[in-house]
Design a protein around this motif. Structure first.
Motif, PDB file in Angstrom:
ATOM      1  N   ASN A 166       2.675  22.312   3.041  1.00 38.38           N
ATOM      2  CA  ASN A 166       2.582  20.953   2.494  1.00 38.38           C
ATOM      3  C   ASN A 166       2.904  20.927   1.004  1.00 38.38           C
ATOM      4  OD1 ASN A 166       0.282  22.161   1.487  1.00 38.38           O
ATOM      5  ND2 ASN A 166      -1.127  20.521   2.073  1.00 38.38           N
ATOM      6  N   GLY A 167       3.703  21.919   0.556  1.00 41.49           N
ATOM      7  CA  GLY A 167       4.142  21.994  -0.830  1.00 41.49           C
ATOM      8  C   GLY A 167       5.244  20.989  -1.141  1.00 41.49           C
ATOM      9  N   PRO A 168       5.718  20.952  -2.392  1.00 43.20           N
ATOM     10  CA  PRO A 168       6.694  19.934  -2.831  1.00 43.20           C
ATOM     11  C   PRO A 168       7.946  19.819  -1.970  1.00 43.20           C
ATOM     12  CG  PRO A 168       5.819  21.103  -4.724  1.00 43.20           C
ATOM     13  CD  PRO A 168       5.279  21.819  -3.509  1.00 43.20           C
ATOM     14  N   ASP A 169       8.427  20.930  -1.421  1.00 44.58           N
ATOM     15  CA  ASP A 169       9.641  20.873  -0.600  1.00 44.58           C
ATOM     16  C   ASP A 169       9.405  20.197   0.745  1.00 44.58           C
ATOM     17  OD1 ASP A 169      11.097  22.093  -2.569  1.00 44.58           O
ATOM     18  OD2 ASP A 169      11.018  24.094  -1.670  1.00 44.58           O
ATOM     19  N   HIS A 170       8.139  19.989   1.099  1.00 42.93           N
ATOM     20  CA  HIS A 170       7.813  19.444   2.420  1.00 42.93           C
ATOM     21  C   HIS A 170       7.059  18.118   2.351  1.00 42.93           C
ATOM     22  CE1 HIS A 170       9.095  23.271   4.135  1.00 42.93           C
ATOM     23  NE2 HIS A 170       8.328  23.884   3.249  1.00 42.93           N
ATOM     24  N   TRP A 171       6.890  17.560   1.155  1.00 43.62           N
ATOM     25  CA  TRP A 171       6.143  16.302   1.046  1.00 43.62           C
ATOM     26  C   TRP A 171       6.723  15.221   1.949  1.00 43.62           C
ATOM     27  CZ3 TRP A 171       5.398  15.629  -5.000  1.00 43.62           C
ATOM     28  CH2 TRP A 171       4.465  16.595  -5.444  1.00 43.62           C
ATOM     29  N   GLY A 172       8.039  15.149   2.013  1.00 42.19           N
ATOM     30  CA  GLY A 172       8.694  14.093   2.795  1.00 42.19           C
ATOM     31  C   GLY A 172       8.525  14.234   4.287  1.00 42.19           C
ATOM     32  N   GLU A 173       7.983  15.380   4.749  1.00 41.58           N
ATOM     33  CA  GLU A 173       7.799  15.624   6.180  1.00 41.58           C
ATOM     34  C   GLU A 173       6.377  15.314   6.639  1.00 41.58           C
ATOM     35  OE1 GLU A 173       8.693  19.745   6.424  1.00 41.58           O
ATOM     36  OE2 GLU A 173      10.664  19.526   5.475  1.00 41.58           O
ATOM     37  N   ILE A 174       5.456  15.122   5.688  1.00 44.07           N
ATOM     38  CA  ILE A 174       4.040  14.978   6.032  1.00 44.07           C
ATOM     39  C   ILE A 174       3.759  13.635   6.699  1.00 44.07           C
ATOM     40  CG2 ILE A 174       1.701  14.899   5.081  1.00 44.07           C
ATOM     41  CD1 ILE A 174       2.673  16.845   2.890  1.00 44.07           C
ATOM     42  N   HIS A 175       4.318  12.557   6.142  1.00 45.15           N
ATOM     43  CA  HIS A 175       4.179  11.218   6.719  1.00 45.15           C
ATOM     44  C   HIS A 175       5.547  10.534   6.679  1.00 45.15           C
ATOM     45  CE1 HIS A 175      -0.186  11.304   6.890  1.00 45.15           C
ATOM     46  NE2 HIS A 175      -0.234  11.670   5.624  1.00 45.15           N
ATOM     47  N   PRO A 176       5.877   9.718   7.676  1.00 49.88           N
ATOM     48  CA  PRO A 176       7.164   9.005   7.649  1.00 49.88           C
ATOM     49  C   PRO A 176       7.341   8.174   6.379  1.00 49.88           C
ATOM     50  CG  PRO A 176       6.138   8.781   9.808  1.00 49.88           C
ATOM     51  CD  PRO A 176       5.118   9.440   8.917  1.00 49.88           C
ATOM     52  N   GLU A 177       6.237   7.558   5.890  1.00 49.51           N
ATOM     53  CA  GLU A 177       6.345   6.717   4.698  1.00 49.51           C
ATOM     54  C   GLU A 177       6.513   7.525   3.416  1.00 49.51           C
ATOM     55  OE1 GLU A 177       1.881   6.727   5.878  1.00 49.51           O
ATOM     56  OE2 GLU A 177       3.856   6.739   6.863  1.00 49.51           O
ATOM     57  N   TRP A 178       6.448   8.855   3.519  1.00 48.49           N
ATOM     58  CA  TRP A 178       6.688   9.738   2.359  1.00 48.49           C
ATOM     59  C   TRP A 178       8.095  10.343   2.373  1.00 48.49           C
ATOM     60  CZ3 TRP A 178       1.695  13.256   1.686  1.00 48.49           C
ATOM     61  CH2 TRP A 178       0.592  12.415   1.437  1.00 48.49           C
ATOM     62  N   SER A 179       8.944   9.891   3.271  1.00 48.54           N
ATOM     63  CA  SER A 179      10.267  10.505   3.452  1.00 48.54           C
ATOM     64  C   SER A 179      11.111  10.471   2.184  1.00 48.54           C
ATOM     65  CB  SER A 179      11.022   9.823   4.599  1.00 48.54           C
ATOM     66  OG  SER A 179      11.258   8.459   4.298  1.00 48.54           O
ATOM     67  N   MET A 180      10.859   9.482   1.310  1.00 50.26           N
ATOM     68  CA  MET A 180      11.626   9.365   0.078  1.00 50.26           C
ATOM     69  C   MET A 180      11.500  10.620  -0.795  1.00 50.26           C
ATOM     70  SD  MET A 180      13.718   7.156  -1.215  1.00 50.26           S
ATOM     71  CE  MET A 180      13.259   5.620  -0.435  1.00 50.26           C
ATOM     72  N   ALA A 197       0.827  -1.205   0.000  1.00 54.13           N
ATOM     73  CA  ALA A 197       0.000   0.000   0.000  1.00 54.13           C
ATOM     74  C   ALA A 197       0.858   1.252   0.000  1.00 54.13           C
ATOM     75  CB  ALA A 197      -0.922  -0.005   1.225  1.00 54.13           C
ATOM     76  N   LEU A 198       1.988   1.217   0.704  1.00 50.67           N
ATOM     77  CA  LEU A 198       2.820   2.403   0.818  1.00 50.67           C
ATOM     78  C   LEU A 198       3.475   2.787  -0.495  1.00 50.67           C
ATOM     79  CD1 LEU A 198       4.605   1.899   4.257  1.00 50.67           C
ATOM     80  CD2 LEU A 198       2.511   3.144   3.742  1.00 50.67           C
ATOM     81  N   CYS A 199       3.604   1.867  -1.435  1.00 49.09           N
ATOM     82  CA  CYS A 199       4.279   2.179  -2.684  1.00 49.09           C
ATOM     83  C   CYS A 199       3.321   2.749  -3.718  1.00 49.09           C
ATOM     84  CB  CYS A 199       4.990   0.945  -3.241  1.00 49.09           C
ATOM     85  SG  CYS A 199       3.875  -0.270  -3.979  1.00 49.09           S
ATOM     86  N   GLN A 200       2.002   2.688  -3.428  1.00 45.64           N
ATOM     87  CA  GLN A 200       1.013   3.151  -4.386  1.00 45.64           C
ATOM     88  C   GLN A 200       0.937   4.674  -4.406  1.00 45.64           C
ATOM     89  OE1 GLN A 200      -0.998   0.851  -6.285  1.00 45.64           O
ATOM     90  NE2 GLN A 200       0.588  -0.467  -5.489  1.00 45.64           N
ATOM     91  N   GLU A 201       0.524   5.218  -5.556  1.00 43.12           N
ATOM     92  CA  GLU A 201       0.146   6.623  -5.580  1.00 43.12           C
ATOM     93  C   GLU A 201      -1.093   6.789  -4.708  1.00 43.12           C
ATOM     94  OE1 GLU A 201      -0.484   7.597  -9.723  1.00 43.12           O
ATOM     95  OE2 GLU A 201       1.335   8.783  -9.694  1.00 43.12           O
TER      96      GLU A 201
END
Length: 275
Positions: A44-58, A25-29
């Motif tokens: 919550n813009g592009p520079d901060h996507w990786g901070e919103i959820h731990p599984e989005w850190s990539m 599930a985590l790999c899905q769009e």
């Protein structure tokens, strides 16, 4: 004692299923895109996507992120990749307004592509405005992504770029549905049978590189195939696609990412090289 065995067995099975389902599930769009935006000045813009959820850190820390600039200086021209092997067929589809884009999802089996001996099944397509990838720094008006997935959960995306000109036939077919769904987020509407073979590519030449999904969770090791030919859409069609974007930004395109130490190849058949 039997009840305890049954209880432990049930827990074990549940944990076993979750352990496999969660990584998948985590790999899905994400289908609901309200949690992130394309506004560069937003929290919550592009520079901060990786901070919103731990599984989005990539999104913030990956070294093979997409999109990229298809710079001719770094391109390796080759005829060894082989033509893009598409085996598509008509299937029922739905249209969903995800908040930042419109997604066409095939419900039935819509066919597949073959890359390096692996079969990637066509799941969905969606549009970005303007293009996410650039060519020598230049952006065009629309980018279409055909998202494919293998049975072991790997992704392959075929991208087509468009500039203003004659209307696109697929968008013309979907126009009534796009206009209705522009003001209705999260509703999935049946649009009947859509044949992915009707999506014209117009060139055998394409760029190939390894990148990522361009929306959270920004999963990496995605095989990207960007068609070399820039096709056309009408100005009105661009406007209809833009109506799907409900944030304050004027775009739904992720900024170009660092190229890092990757290869970028341009497939050109032998008969092109002999001309």
């Amino acid at each position: 004692m039997d009840n305890k065995r049954i209880w432990f067995s049930s827990i074990f099975i549940a944990l076993f299923i979750i352990s496999f389902a969660v990584p998948f599930a985590l790999c899905q769009e994400v289908d609901d895109e309200h949690e992130f935006s394309y506004d560069m000045n937003s929290h919550n813009g592009p520079d901060h996507w990786g901070e919103i959820h731990p599984e989005w850190s990539m999104c913030n820390h990956g070294d093979m992120q997409s999109p990229i600039d298809l710079t001719h200086e770094r391109v390796q021209t080759t005829s060894k990749l082989g033509k893009l092997d598409r085996d598509y067929k008509p299937a029922n589809a739905t249209l969903l307004n995800r908040g930042h884009d419109m997604m066409l999802r095939w419900i039935g089996e819509a066919g597949h592509i073959h890359i390096n001996g692996t079969e990637y099944h066509l799941n969905q397509l969606h549009w970005h405005t303007p293009t996410e990838h650039t060519v020598n720094g230049r952006r065009f008006n629309v980018e279409l992504h055909l998202v494919h997935e293998s049975t072991d959960g790997r992704f392959a995306v075929v991208g087509i770029m468009y500039k203003i000109g004659r209307p696109d036939s697929l968008l013309s077919t979907l126009d009534p549905y796009l206009k209705v769904l522009a003001s209705t987020k999260g509703v999935e509407t049946n649009v009947g049978i859509i044949n992915p073979r009707d999506i014209k590519i117009g060139s055998r030449k394409y760029y190939r590189y390894i990148g990522s999904l361009t929306t959270p969770p920004c999963t990496q090791n995605v095989i990207w195939t960007m068609v070399n030919k820039v096709r056309t859409v009408s100005r009105e069609q661009v406007y209809v696609i833009r109506e799907a974007v409900h944030d304050e930004a004027e775009v739904n395109a992720r900024p170009v990412q660092a190229f890092n130490n990757r290869w970028l190849k341009l497939y050109r058949p032998d008969d092109y090289q002999n001309n």
